[in-house]
Design an enzyme around this catalytic site. Structure first.
Site, PDB file in Angstrom:
ATOM      1  N   ASP A   2     -51.460  10.391-115.814  1.00 32.22           N
ATOM      2  CA  ASP A   2     -50.594   9.683-116.766  1.00 32.22           C
ATOM      3  C   ASP A   2     -50.554  10.521-118.046  1.00 32.22           C
ATOM      4  O   ASP A   2     -51.073  11.653-118.082  1.00 32.22           O
ATOM      5  CB  ASP A   2     -51.057   8.226-116.974  1.00 32.22           C
ATOM      6  CG  ASP A   2     -52.315   8.125-117.844  1.00 32.22           C
ATOM      7  OD1 ASP A   2     -52.932   9.170-118.169  1.00 32.22           O
ATOM      8  OD2 ASP A   2     -52.698   6.988-118.199  1.00 32.22           O
ATOM      9  N   CYS A  55     -56.453  10.337-115.983  1.00 37.01           N
ATOM     10  CA  CYS A  55     -55.854   9.487-117.026  1.00 37.01           C
ATOM     11  C   CYS A  55     -56.733   9.651-118.271  1.00 37.01           C
ATOM     12  O   CYS A  55     -57.543  10.590-118.340  1.00 37.01           O
ATOM     13  CB  CYS A  55     -55.693   8.036-116.567  1.00 37.01           C
ATOM     14  SG  CYS A  55     -57.198   7.080-116.364  1.00 37.01           S
ATOM     15  N   THR A  84     -59.301   7.914-119.538  1.00 39.56           N
ATOM     16  CA  THR A  84     -60.730   7.784-119.221  1.00 39.56           C
ATOM     17  C   THR A  84     -61.055   8.149-117.779  1.00 39.56           C
ATOM     18  O   THR A  84     -62.224   8.336-117.439  1.00 39.56           O
ATOM     19  CB  THR A  84     -61.185   6.324-119.411  1.00 39.56           C
ATOM     20  OG1 THR A  84     -60.372   5.503-118.560  1.00 39.56           O
ATOM     21  CG2 THR A  84     -61.046   5.878-120.857  1.00 39.56           C
ATOM     22  N   HIS A 130     -71.554  13.038 -99.810  1.00 37.63           N
ATOM     23  CA  HIS A 130     -72.019  11.730 -99.349  1.00 37.63           C
ATOM     24  C   HIS A 130     -70.888  10.725 -99.145  1.00 37.63           C
ATOM     25  O   HIS A 130     -70.936   9.933 -98.212  1.00 37.63           O
ATOM     26  CB  HIS A 130     -73.014  11.135-100.355  1.00 37.63           C
ATOM     27  CG  HIS A 130     -74.363  11.800-100.313  1.00 37.63           C
ATOM     28  ND1 HIS A 130     -75.489  11.249-100.883  1.00 37.63           N
ATOM     29  CD2 HIS A 130     -74.756  12.975 -99.774  1.00 37.63           C
ATOM     30  CE1 HIS A 130     -76.527  12.054-100.695  1.00 37.63           C
ATOM     31  NE2 HIS A 130     -76.105  13.124-100.032  1.00 37.63           N
ATOM     32  N   HIS A 141     -74.055   9.238 -93.666  1.00 39.63           N
ATOM     33  CA  HIS A 141     -73.007   8.996 -94.658  1.00 39.63           C
ATOM     34  C   HIS A 141     -71.708   8.544 -93.980  1.00 39.63           C
ATOM     35  O   HIS A 141     -70.971   7.724 -94.527  1.00 39.63           O
ATOM     36  CB  HIS A 141     -72.776  10.254 -95.501  1.00 39.63           C
ATOM     37  CG  HIS A 141     -74.035  10.767 -96.134  1.00 39.63           C
ATOM     38  ND1 HIS A 141     -74.736  10.028 -97.059  1.00 39.63           N
ATOM     39  CD2 HIS A 141     -74.742  11.917 -95.933  1.00 39.63           C
ATOM     40  CE1 HIS A 141     -75.813  10.709 -97.426  1.00 39.63           C
ATOM     41  NE2 HIS A 141     -75.842  11.853 -96.756  1.00 39.63           N
TER      42      HIS A 141
HETATM   43  C1  RB5 Z   1     -53.538   5.119-121.662  1.00 36.54           C
HETATM   44  O1  RB5 Z   1     -53.526   4.867-123.030  1.00 36.54           O
HETATM   45  C2  RB5 Z   1     -54.922   4.849-121.084  1.00 36.54           C
HETATM   46  O2  RB5 Z   1     -55.180   3.479-121.096  1.00 36.54           O
HETATM   47  C3  RB5 Z   1     -55.041   5.407-119.690  1.00 36.54           C
HETATM   48  O3  RB5 Z   1     -54.787   6.777-119.720  1.00 36.54           O
HETATM   49  C4  RB5 Z   1     -56.387   5.257-119.017  1.00 36.54           C
HETATM   50  O4  RB5 Z   1     -57.403   5.702-119.850  1.00 36.54           O
HETATM   51  C5  RB5 Z   1     -56.663   3.945-118.422  1.00 36.54           C
HETATM   52  O5  RB5 Z   1     -57.708   3.726-117.798  1.00 36.54           O
END
Ligand code: RB5
Length: 144
Positions: free
Chosen positions: A7, A64, A66, A97, A132
């Site tokens: 994203d 993304c 996080t 695993h 596994h």
């Molecule tokens: C986008 O702002 C953010 O929420 C997305 O990239 C991600 O971190 C969501 O888990």
């Protein structure tokens, strides 16, 4: 062929990983996004998951902000085992695993050089099978 996608929060790191892998001669298909314009991570996860599930790509990489949202979304696809990795040991174990067919990273969490080590470690790791594989069969049972 490796599938890659992100994203907007993962766009910058995704671009770096893409260049890193291509410079090493790895074939990578980029499923976008192609800019930092806001994009919803479930929509971004979908084409990468589908490419892995239909056999077009052997493995996938999703990024993304996080790594959390896109890994949650990816794991809703039956047959996808997406592992959020922010360290090298987990990246190795994710394949050895868990036979993870996708790894996820956080573009706002993991620095570029560490991300390269994580991706390279995952790419070079092999599933160990045995006990596994039995555990993964139990995941398939849960999916049913
Ligand atoms: C986008 O702002 C953010 O929420 C997305 O990239 C991600 O971190 C969501 O888990």
């Amino acid at each position: 062929m490796i599938a890659i996608g992100s994203d907007h929060g993962g766009f910058e790191l995704k671009e770096h990983i893409l260049k890193h892998l291509r410079a090493k001669g790895v074939l990578v298909k980029d499923f976008g996004v192609h800019s930092e314009a806001s994009a919803d991570y479930p929509d971004c996860a979908r084409p990468v998951c589908e490419a892995v599930l239909n056999g077009e790509c052997e493995r996938g990489i999703l990024v993304c902000g996080t790594g959390i949202g896109i890994s949650i979304a990816a794991n809703k696809f039956k047959g996808i085992r997406a592992a959020l990795c922010s360290d090298v040991f987990s990246a190795k174990m994710a394949k050895e695993h868990n036979n993870a067919n996708i790894i996820c990273l956080g573009g706002r969490v993991t620095g570029r050089e560490l991300a390269f080590m994580i991706v390279d470690t995952y790419m070079n790791a092999e599933f160990q099978g045995g006990r596994h594989a039995d555990r993964i069969k139990k995941i398939h049972q849960i999916e049913k």
